[in-house]
Design a protein around this motif. Structure first.
Motif, PDB file in Angstrom:
ATOM      1  N   MET A  52       4.163 -12.609  -5.294  1.00  0.00           N
ATOM      2  CA  MET A  52       3.931 -12.474  -6.737  1.00  0.00           C
ATOM      3  C   MET A  52       3.302 -11.066  -7.111  1.00  0.00           C
ATOM      4  O   MET A  52       3.966 -10.375  -8.001  1.00  0.00           O
ATOM      5  N   ALA A  53       2.818 -10.310  -5.886  1.00  0.00           N
ATOM      6  CA  ALA A  53       2.248  -9.042  -6.040  1.00  0.00           C
ATOM      7  C   ALA A  53       3.339  -7.934  -6.064  1.00  0.00           C
ATOM      8  O   ALA A  53       3.568  -6.879  -6.757  1.00  0.00           O
ATOM      9  N   GLU A  54       4.428  -8.412  -4.998  1.00  0.00           N
ATOM     10  CA  GLU A  54       5.452  -7.268  -5.006  1.00  0.00           C
ATOM     11  C   GLU A  54       6.414  -7.241  -6.024  1.00  0.00           C
ATOM     12  O   GLU A  54       7.284  -6.270  -6.275  1.00  0.00           O
ATOM     13  N   ASN A  55       6.486  -8.425  -6.691  1.00  0.00           N
ATOM     14  CA  ASN A  55       7.525  -8.642  -7.828  1.00  0.00           C
ATOM     15  C   ASN A  55       6.909  -8.785  -9.196  1.00  0.00           C
ATOM     16  O   ASN A  55       7.478  -8.885 -10.223  1.00  0.00           O
ATOM     17  N   PRO A  58       4.073 -12.400 -13.567  1.00  0.00           N
ATOM     18  CA  PRO A  58       2.983 -12.942 -14.626  1.00  0.00           C
ATOM     19  C   PRO A  58       2.877 -14.487 -14.463  1.00  0.00           C
ATOM     20  O   PRO A  58       3.082 -15.151 -15.409  1.00  0.00           O
ATOM     21  N   ILE A  59       2.688 -15.116 -13.083  1.00  0.00           N
ATOM     22  CA  ILE A  59       2.609 -16.477 -12.852  1.00  0.00           C
ATOM     23  C   ILE A  59       1.277 -16.782 -12.386  1.00  0.00           C
ATOM     24  O   ILE A  59       0.666 -15.757 -11.499  1.00  0.00           O
ATOM     25  N   ILE A 172      14.912 -25.037 -12.361  1.00  0.00           N
ATOM     26  CA  ILE A 172      13.718 -25.009 -11.657  1.00  0.00           C
ATOM     27  C   ILE A 172      13.725 -23.822 -10.984  1.00  0.00           C
ATOM     28  O   ILE A 172      14.554 -23.378 -10.078  1.00  0.00           O
ATOM     29  N   LEU A 173      12.466 -23.013 -11.082  1.00  0.00           N
ATOM     30  CA  LEU A 173      12.470 -21.737 -10.372  1.00  0.00           C
ATOM     31  C   LEU A 173      11.472 -21.869  -9.337  1.00  0.00           C
ATOM     32  O   LEU A 173      10.265 -22.277  -9.257  1.00  0.00           O
ATOM     33  N   VAL A 174      11.906 -21.432  -7.843  1.00  0.00           N
ATOM     34  CA  VAL A 174      11.154 -21.713  -6.741  1.00  0.00           C
ATOM     35  C   VAL A 174      10.761 -20.073  -6.239  1.00  0.00           C
ATOM     36  O   VAL A 174      11.735 -19.463  -5.918  1.00  0.00           O
ATOM     37  N   ILE A 175       9.651 -20.092  -5.983  1.00  0.00           N
ATOM     38  CA  ILE A 175       9.021 -18.875  -5.423  1.00  0.00           C
ATOM     39  C   ILE A 175       8.937 -19.297  -4.207  1.00  0.00           C
ATOM     40  O   ILE A 175       7.900 -20.039  -3.781  1.00  0.00           O
ATOM     41  N   ASP A 176       9.521 -18.629  -3.259  1.00  0.00           N
ATOM     42  CA  ASP A 176       9.815 -19.153  -1.891  1.00  0.00           C
ATOM     43  C   ASP A 176       9.461 -18.159  -0.823  1.00  0.00           C
ATOM     44  O   ASP A 176      10.368 -17.183  -0.455  1.00  0.00           O
ATOM     45  N   SER A 177       8.186 -18.006  -0.194  1.00  0.00           N
ATOM     46  CA  SER A 177       7.864 -17.004   0.868  1.00  0.00           C
ATOM     47  C   SER A 177       8.574 -16.921   2.106  1.00  0.00           C
ATOM     48  O   SER A 177       8.707 -15.935   2.922  1.00  0.00           O
ATOM     49  N   ASN A 178       9.525 -18.287   2.292  1.00  0.00           N
ATOM     50  CA  ASN A 178      10.153 -18.361   3.474  1.00  0.00           C
ATOM     51  C   ASN A 178      11.700 -17.548   3.408  1.00  0.00           C
ATOM     52  O   ASN A 178      12.478 -17.512   4.363  1.00  0.00           O
ATOM     53  N   LEU A 204       7.676 -23.747  -9.306  1.00  0.00           N
ATOM     54  CA  LEU A 204       7.158 -24.292  -8.236  1.00  0.00           C
ATOM     55  C   LEU A 204       6.926 -22.981  -7.132  1.00  0.00           C
ATOM     56  O   LEU A 204       7.769 -22.237  -7.165  1.00  0.00           O
ATOM     57  N   ALA A 205       6.014 -23.222  -6.365  1.00  0.00           N
ATOM     58  CA  ALA A 205       5.822 -22.304  -5.022  1.00  0.00           C
ATOM     59  C   ALA A 205       6.120 -23.303  -3.982  1.00  0.00           C
ATOM     60  O   ALA A 205       5.986 -24.368  -3.755  1.00  0.00           O
TER      61      ALA A 205
END
Length: 214
Positions: A52-55, A58-59, A172-178, A204-205
Motif C-alpha cells: 500500500m505504501a509503495e503504490n 488510497p485503501i 475483485i481486486l486482490v492486494i497480494d504481498s506474495n 481483498l488483501a
C-alpha cells in the motif's frame, strides 16, 4: 518509540522485508498506527502495508477482522457488502442475497458453478478439466466444497476464487504481498463476457494464505 521501532524491525526481519521497503511504510504511517494495524489484523499484514505504501494505494483495512478459519475468502467478500462504500450503492438485490448466504452454502454454490464452467459447459470461455477423468474432477470439487478447505494444492482450489467474480458480475481486486506485481485482478469476464455494471471492484488483501477484507 524505541521499542516500537525494534518491534517493527523484528517483524520485518521475520518476513524478510528489507529496510528500504520498511522505510516506505514508516514514511506513510506512524509507528503507532502500524503497531495498531499489526496488533489487530496480524503481523503478516506488514507485507500489505508495504504494498500500500509503495503504490500509494488510497485503501484502508475493513473495520472487521476477517476470521482465519479457512473460509476467509467468503467472509472477506461478505464483508464488502457492509464496509466497501464505493461498492455498496451499486450492489444488486441478487448480489446481496448471494453474499448473505452462510459461507458453507456459498462454497457449495460456487463449487457447483466452478465444476461446470471450468469443464467448458454452458458456453464458458475456458476448459481446465481437459482430459482429467470425471471421477478425479468430481473429487477435486468435492474436496474444495468442504468447510475450511483452502490450501491451493489441487486444481479446484486454485480455480475456486475465479467463480465469485463471474457469479457476482463484479471484479475483485486482490492486494497480494506474495506476488510480483502485488496487485491482481480477478476478472469478472474470465468465464463469460459478463455485463459488468461498473468498475468499482470488491477489494481483498491476501498474505500467507489468508484473505482480509479492505
Amino acid at each position: 518509540m524505541a521499542w516500537l521501532k525494534q518491534y517493527l524491525d523484528n517483524v520485518a526481519a521475520m518476513q524478510q522485508i528489507n529496510p528500504q521497503r520498511l522505510n516506505a511504510v514508516v514514511n506513510a504511517y506512524s509507528y503507532e498506527d502500524i503497531f495498531t494495524i499489526l496488533d489487530q489484523y496480524g503481523q503478516s499484514m506488514l507485507g500489505i502495508l508495504v504494498v500500500m505504501a509503495e503504490n500509494s494505494l488510497p485503501i484502508d483495512f475493513a473495520k472487521q477482522v476477517t476470521p482465519s478459519d479457512g473460509n476467509c475468502f467468503m467472509h472477506g467478500l461478505q464483508n464488502q457488502t457492509i464496509e466497501n462504500r464505493s461498492v455498496i450503492p451499486h450492489l444488486t438485490h441478487d448480489q446481496i442475497a448471494e453474499l448473505n448466504m452462510d459461507h458453507q452454502q456459498l462454497r457449495n454454490l460456487w463449487c457447483q458453478t466452478g465444476k461446470d464452467y471450468f469443464a467448458g459447459k454452458w458456453g464458458s470461455n475456458v476448459n481446465y478439466k481437459g482430459n482429467m477423468p470425471d471421477e478425479e474432477w468430481e473429487t477435486d470439487w468435492k474436496k474444495q466444497s468442504q468447510n475450511g478447505v483452502y490450501d491451493g494444492t489441487f486444481l479446484a482450489s486454485d480455480l475456486f476464487i475465479m467463480v465469485p467474480p463471474h457469479r457476482l458480475k463484479r471484479h475483485i481486486l486482490v492486494i497480494d504481498s506474495n506476488l510480483v506485481p502485488p496487485i491482481k485482478l480477478l476478472d469478472a469476464n474470465f468465464i463469460h463476457n459478463n455485463d459488468v455494471p461498473d468498475l468499482n471492484p470488491f477489494i481483498l488483501a491476501h498474505t500467507h494464505n489468508h484473505y482480509q477484507s479492505m
